[in-house]
Design an enzyme around this catalytic site. Structure first.
Site, short mmCIF file in Angstrom:
data_model
loop_
_atom_site.label_atom_id
_atom_site.label_comp_id
_atom_site.label_asym_id
_atom_site.label_seq_id
_atom_site.Cartn_x
_atom_site.Cartn_y
_atom_site.Cartn_z
N ILE A 215 31.88 50.89 39.30
CA ILE A 215 32.18 52.32 39.44
C ILE A 215 32.65 52.92 38.11
O ILE A 215 32.92 54.11 38.02
CB ILE A 215 33.21 52.60 40.55
CG1 ILE A 215 34.51 51.85 40.30
CG2 ILE A 215 32.61 52.26 41.92
CD1 ILE A 215 35.64 52.23 41.23
N GLU B 30 40.09 42.37 33.41
CA GLU B 30 40.47 43.46 34.31
C GLU B 30 40.59 43.06 35.77
O GLU B 30 41.34 43.67 36.52
CB GLU B 30 39.52 44.65 34.14
CG GLU B 30 38.09 44.40 34.54
CD GLU B 30 37.21 43.67 33.54
OE1 GLU B 30 36.01 43.59 33.80
OE2 GLU B 30 37.70 43.15 32.53
N VAL B 31 39.86 42.04 36.21
CA VAL B 31 39.92 41.56 37.59
C VAL B 31 39.95 40.03 37.55
O VAL B 31 39.09 39.42 36.91
CB VAL B 31 38.70 42.04 38.42
CG1 VAL B 31 38.73 41.46 39.83
CG2 VAL B 31 38.64 43.56 38.48
N HIS C 37 33.26 37.47 36.70
CA HIS C 37 32.14 38.40 36.85
C HIS C 37 31.46 38.58 35.51
O HIS C 37 32.07 38.49 34.45
CB HIS C 37 32.59 39.75 37.42
CG HIS C 37 33.67 40.43 36.64
ND1 HIS C 37 34.98 40.00 36.64
CD2 HIS C 37 33.63 41.51 35.83
CE1 HIS C 37 35.71 40.79 35.87
NE2 HIS C 37 34.92 41.71 35.36
N HIS D 265 29.00 41.12 33.32
CA HIS D 265 28.52 42.49 33.17
C HIS D 265 27.09 42.45 32.65
O HIS D 265 26.80 41.79 31.65
CB HIS D 265 29.36 43.25 32.14
CG HIS D 265 30.79 43.43 32.51
ND1 HIS D 265 31.27 44.59 33.06
CD2 HIS D 265 31.85 42.59 32.39
CE1 HIS D 265 32.58 44.46 33.26
NE2 HIS D 265 32.94 43.25 32.87
#
Length: 143
Positions: A30, A88-89, A93, A95
């Site tokens: 997002i 960030e998390v 993950h 990108h």
């Protein structure tokens, strides 16, 4: 504590999924660098990519490569950029984003996309490209 990505994967929070299999999912961020910026995430909640079992890391990267091909096709990009940042998390993950120049991977340019129609269009384009690339079994039927 359960990560925000685990909540998205479980359907507790909304996500624009473009890929789903038994080990890995991919959904649009997002806060994209560019339209089509996708996160490839293992279902298993492991914080650092360096801690992924080798087979799972291989699966994540194989899916990321497929998403990259779809990103290039869907957005007519000369390259698909790939980055693993992970600060960030606390859930591994990758990108994957369309690229025209190095600045397209500058995370200082990430910005929340408040236009749902733009995100929906990017997800639709990626799903279509994935189907064209021969991956319909992993593409959610939402459009």
């Amino acid at each position: 504590m359960t990560s925000i990505f685990s909540k998205i994967i479980a359907g507790e929070l909304p996500g624009r999924f473009v890929w789903q299999d038994d080990q890995v999912v991919a959904f649009l961020t997002i806060a994209p660098l560019r339209a089509g910026h996708t996160l490839v995430v293992p279902r298993q909640e492991i914080d650092k990519w360096t801690d992924l079992p080798p087979e799972l890391l291989t699966r994540v990267m194989t899916v990321a490569q497929t998403i990259g091909r779809a990103v290039e096709r869907a957005f007519d990009a000369p390259r698909a950029g790939l980055a693993i940042a992970g600060l960030e998390v606390p859930h591994c993950h990758v990108h994957v984003s369309p690229m025209w120049e190095m600045a397209d991977l500058d995370f200082a340019h990430m910005a929340p996309e408040n236009d749902a129609a733009k995100l929906d269009d990017a997800a639709r384009r990626l799903r279509s490209a994935l189907r064209e690339l021969g991956e319909p079994a992993h593409v959610p039927r939402v459009d």
